[in-house]
Design a protein around this motif. Structure first.
Motif, PDB file in Angstrom:
ATOM      1  N   ILE A  16      56.212  37.395  32.962  1.00 17.79           N
ATOM      2  CA  ILE A  16      54.865  37.523  33.476  1.00 17.79           C
ATOM      3  C   ILE A  16      53.886  37.811  32.175  1.00 17.79           C
ATOM      4  O   ILE A  16      53.037  37.035  32.526  1.00 17.79           O
ATOM      5  CB  ILE A  16      54.833  38.594  34.416  1.00 17.79           C
ATOM      6  N   TYR A  20      50.552  35.192  31.288  1.00 18.37           N
ATOM      7  CA  TYR A  20      49.196  35.666  31.105  1.00 18.37           C
ATOM      8  C   TYR A  20      48.681  35.795  29.662  1.00 18.37           C
ATOM      9  O   TYR A  20      47.520  35.292  29.633  1.00 18.37           O
ATOM     10  CB  TYR A  20      49.021  37.038  31.662  1.00 18.37           C
ATOM     11  N   ASN A  23      47.671  32.184  28.506  1.00 14.64           N
ATOM     12  CA  ASN A  23      46.533  31.852  29.147  1.00 14.64           C
ATOM     13  C   ASN A  23      45.218  32.790  28.698  1.00 14.64           C
ATOM     14  O   ASN A  23      43.984  32.635  29.236  1.00 14.64           O
ATOM     15  CB  ASN A  23      46.585  31.947  30.646  1.00 14.64           C
ATOM     16  N   TRP A  25      44.744  35.829  29.668  1.00 16.50           N
ATOM     17  CA  TRP A  25      44.320  36.638  30.801  1.00 16.50           C
ATOM     18  C   TRP A  25      44.410  38.127  30.317  1.00 16.50           C
ATOM     19  O   TRP A  25      45.579  38.515  30.094  1.00 16.50           O
ATOM     20  CB  TRP A  25      44.926  36.194  32.039  1.00 16.50           C
ATOM     21  N   ALA A  27      44.778  40.791  32.177  1.00 17.64           N
ATOM     22  CA  ALA A  27      45.657  41.383  33.031  1.00 17.64           C
ATOM     23  C   ALA A  27      46.919  41.817  32.391  1.00 17.64           C
ATOM     24  O   ALA A  27      47.559  42.864  32.677  1.00 17.64           O
ATOM     25  CB  ALA A  27      45.947  40.439  34.438  1.00 17.64           C
ATOM     26  N   ALA A  28      47.235  41.136  31.212  1.00 18.54           N
ATOM     27  CA  ALA A  28      48.549  41.147  30.513  1.00 18.54           C
ATOM     28  C   ALA A  28      48.399  42.484  29.843  1.00 18.54           C
ATOM     29  O   ALA A  28      49.533  43.075  29.470  1.00 18.54           O
ATOM     30  CB  ALA A  28      48.839  40.004  29.633  1.00 18.54           C
ATOM     31  N   LEU A  34      50.387  44.746  36.531  1.00 16.89           N
ATOM     32  CA  LEU A  34      50.246  43.388  36.887  1.00 16.89           C
ATOM     33  C   LEU A  34      51.577  42.951  37.815  1.00 16.89           C
ATOM     34  O   LEU A  34      51.614  42.287  38.805  1.00 16.89           O
ATOM     35  CB  LEU A  34      50.175  42.565  35.713  1.00 16.89           C
ATOM     36  N   HIS A  71      45.117  34.961  41.712  1.00 19.92           N
ATOM     37  CA  HIS A  71      45.636  34.335  40.235  1.00 19.92           C
ATOM     38  C   HIS A  71      46.473  33.026  40.558  1.00 19.92           C
ATOM     39  O   HIS A  71      47.062  32.846  41.616  1.00 19.92           O
ATOM     40  CB  HIS A  71      46.719  35.289  39.894  1.00 19.92           C
ATOM     41  N   LEU A  73      47.865  30.638  37.363  1.00 16.98           N
ATOM     42  CA  LEU A  73      48.116  30.215  36.072  1.00 16.98           C
ATOM     43  C   LEU A  73      49.203  29.300  35.998  1.00 16.98           C
ATOM     44  O   LEU A  73      50.274  29.496  36.565  1.00 16.98           O
ATOM     45  CB  LEU A  73      48.330  31.516  35.121  1.00 16.98           C
ATOM     46  N   HIS A  75      51.253  27.709  32.315  1.00 17.96           N
ATOM     47  CA  HIS A  75      51.111  27.750  30.778  1.00 17.96           C
ATOM     48  C   HIS A  75      50.550  26.575  30.337  1.00 17.96           C
ATOM     49  O   HIS A  75      50.604  25.633  30.900  1.00 17.96           O
ATOM     50  CB  HIS A  75      52.638  27.853  30.407  1.00 17.96           C
TER      51      HIS A  75
END
Length: 135
Positions: A16, A20, A23, A25, A27-28, A34, A71, A73, A75
Protein backbone atom coordinates in the motif's frame (compact mmCIF):
# COMPACT_ATOMS: atom_id res chain seq x y z
CA UNK A 1 0.73 -10.29 -17.44
CA UNK A 2 -3.01 -9.87 -16.89
CA UNK A 3 -4.46 -7.41 -14.36
CA UNK A 4 -6.86 -8.98 -11.86
CA UNK A 5 -9.23 -7.20 -9.49
CA UNK A 6 -10.05 -8.15 -5.93
CA UNK A 7 -12.09 -7.02 -2.95
CA UNK A 8 -9.64 -8.63 -0.53
CA UNK A 9 -8.85 -6.90 2.73
CA UNK A 10 -5.58 -8.84 2.99
CA UNK A 11 -3.16 -6.28 1.57
CA UNK A 12 0.34 -5.84 2.93
CA UNK A 13 1.10 -2.41 4.38
CA UNK A 14 4.37 -2.21 2.42
CA UNK A 15 2.55 -2.68 -0.90
CA UNK A 16 0.00 0.00 0.00
CA UNK A 17 2.73 2.46 1.00
CA UNK A 18 4.73 1.74 -2.17
CA UNK A 19 1.68 2.53 -4.32
CA UNK A 20 0.98 5.77 -2.46
CA UNK A 21 4.64 6.85 -2.59
CA UNK A 22 4.77 6.14 -6.34
CA UNK A 23 1.84 8.56 -6.71
CA UNK A 24 3.38 11.08 -4.26
CA UNK A 25 0.40 10.96 -1.91
CA UNK A 26 1.22 12.14 1.61
CA UNK A 27 -1.07 9.54 3.20
CA UNK A 28 1.96 7.25 2.81
CA UNK A 29 3.50 9.20 5.70
CA UNK A 30 0.97 7.52 8.03
CA UNK A 31 1.25 3.87 6.91
CA UNK A 32 -0.56 2.19 9.80
CA UNK A 33 -3.48 4.63 9.70
CA UNK A 34 -3.62 4.42 5.90
CA UNK A 35 -3.89 0.63 5.89
CA UNK A 36 -6.52 0.68 8.64
CA UNK A 37 -8.51 3.36 6.80
CA UNK A 38 -8.51 1.37 3.56
CA UNK A 39 -9.35 -1.93 5.23
CA UNK A 40 -12.21 -0.34 7.18
CA UNK A 41 -13.74 1.32 4.12
CA UNK A 42 -17.29 0.39 3.16
CA UNK A 43 -15.89 -1.00 -0.13
CA UNK A 44 -12.37 -1.64 -1.34
CA UNK A 45 -11.21 -2.74 -4.81
CA UNK A 46 -7.59 -3.47 -5.63
CA UNK A 47 -5.83 -4.22 -8.93
CA UNK A 48 -3.00 -6.72 -9.16
CA UNK A 49 -0.40 -7.84 -11.64
CA UNK A 50 0.46 -11.20 -10.18
CA UNK A 51 1.41 -10.46 -6.56
CA UNK A 52 2.06 -6.75 -7.17
CA UNK A 53 -0.51 -4.16 -6.07
CA UNK A 54 -0.89 -1.77 -9.03
CA UNK A 55 -4.11 0.07 -8.14
CA UNK A 56 -6.59 0.66 -5.35
CA UNK A 57 -9.84 2.51 -4.75
CA UNK A 58 -12.20 2.76 -1.82
CA UNK A 59 -15.65 3.98 -0.85
CA UNK A 60 -17.08 5.34 2.39
CA UNK A 61 -20.85 5.20 2.73
CA UNK A 62 -23.84 5.44 5.04
CA UNK A 63 -24.99 2.24 3.32
CA UNK A 64 -28.25 3.67 1.98
CA UNK A 65 -28.13 7.05 0.25
CA UNK A 66 -24.66 8.54 0.00
CA UNK A 67 -21.28 7.18 -1.06
CA UNK A 68 -17.98 9.04 -1.17
CA UNK A 69 -14.94 7.81 -3.10
CA UNK A 70 -11.87 9.24 -1.31
CA UNK A 71 -9.00 7.30 -2.93
CA UNK A 72 -8.31 6.01 -6.42
CA UNK A 73 -4.67 5.37 -7.28
CA UNK A 74 -2.97 3.50 -10.09
CA UNK A 75 0.78 3.03 -10.12
CA UNK A 76 2.27 5.49 -12.67
CA UNK A 77 3.82 2.59 -14.65
CA UNK A 78 0.31 1.13 -15.12
CA UNK A 79 -1.72 4.25 -15.90
CA UNK A 80 -3.59 4.69 -19.19
CA UNK A 81 -4.50 0.98 -19.30
CA UNK A 82 -8.08 1.21 -18.02
CA UNK A 83 -7.22 0.07 -14.50
CA UNK A 84 -8.59 3.17 -12.77
CA UNK A 85 -11.73 3.07 -14.94
CA UNK A 86 -12.28 -0.58 -13.98
CA UNK A 87 -11.77 0.10 -10.27
CA UNK A 88 -14.22 3.01 -10.21
CA UNK A 89 -16.76 0.99 -12.25
CA UNK A 90 -16.56 -1.89 -9.76
CA UNK A 91 -16.97 0.50 -6.83
CA UNK A 92 -19.90 2.33 -8.44
CA UNK A 93 -21.69 -0.97 -9.15
CA UNK A 94 -21.98 -1.53 -5.39
CA UNK A 95 -23.91 1.74 -5.06
CA UNK A 96 -25.79 2.06 -8.36
CA UNK A 97 -29.14 2.84 -6.70
CA UNK A 98 -27.78 5.39 -4.23
CA UNK A 99 -29.04 8.97 -4.26
CA UNK A 100 -25.61 10.62 -4.28
CA UNK A 101 -22.11 9.58 -5.39
CA UNK A 102 -19.43 12.10 -4.37
CA UNK A 103 -15.72 12.62 -4.81
CA UNK A 104 -13.14 15.35 -4.88
CA UNK A 105 -11.18 15.64 -8.13
CA UNK A 106 -8.18 17.85 -8.70
CA UNK A 107 -7.70 19.57 -12.07
CA UNK A 108 -5.69 16.71 -13.54
CA UNK A 109 -8.36 14.10 -12.87
CA UNK A 110 -11.61 15.94 -13.65
CA UNK A 111 -11.73 14.64 -17.24
CA UNK A 112 -11.16 11.08 -16.07
CA UNK A 113 -14.06 11.23 -13.64
CA UNK A 114 -16.33 12.90 -16.19
CA UNK A 115 -15.74 9.89 -18.48
CA UNK A 116 -16.85 7.71 -15.55
CA UNK A 117 -20.18 9.54 -15.27
CA UNK A 118 -19.39 12.21 -12.67
CA UNK A 119 -20.02 15.90 -13.24
CA UNK A 120 -18.98 19.12 -11.58
CA UNK A 121 -21.55 19.81 -8.85
CA UNK A 122 -22.94 23.20 -9.87
CA UNK A 123 -21.49 26.02 -7.81
CA UNK A 124 -20.46 23.82 -4.89
CA UNK A 125 -16.87 23.92 -3.70
CA UNK A 126 -14.88 21.24 -1.97
CA UNK A 127 -13.84 22.30 1.52
CA UNK A 128 -11.53 20.55 3.94
CA UNK A 129 -9.09 20.64 6.77
CA UNK A 130 -6.19 18.81 5.20
CA UNK A 131 -2.72 17.84 6.38
CA UNK A 132 -1.34 16.84 2.98
CA UNK A 133 0.38 18.98 0.40
CA UNK A 134 -0.15 17.22 -2.93
CA UNK A 135 -3.16 19.30 -4.01
Amino acid sequence: MEITYSETREIDEKQIVALYLANKWTAADKPKQLRKALLNSHALVSAWEGEKLVGIGNAISDGYLVVYYPHLLVHPDYQKRGIGRNIIAKLKKNYEHFHMHMLTADGKSVGFYEKSGFMVAGDTRAMWIYQGDEH
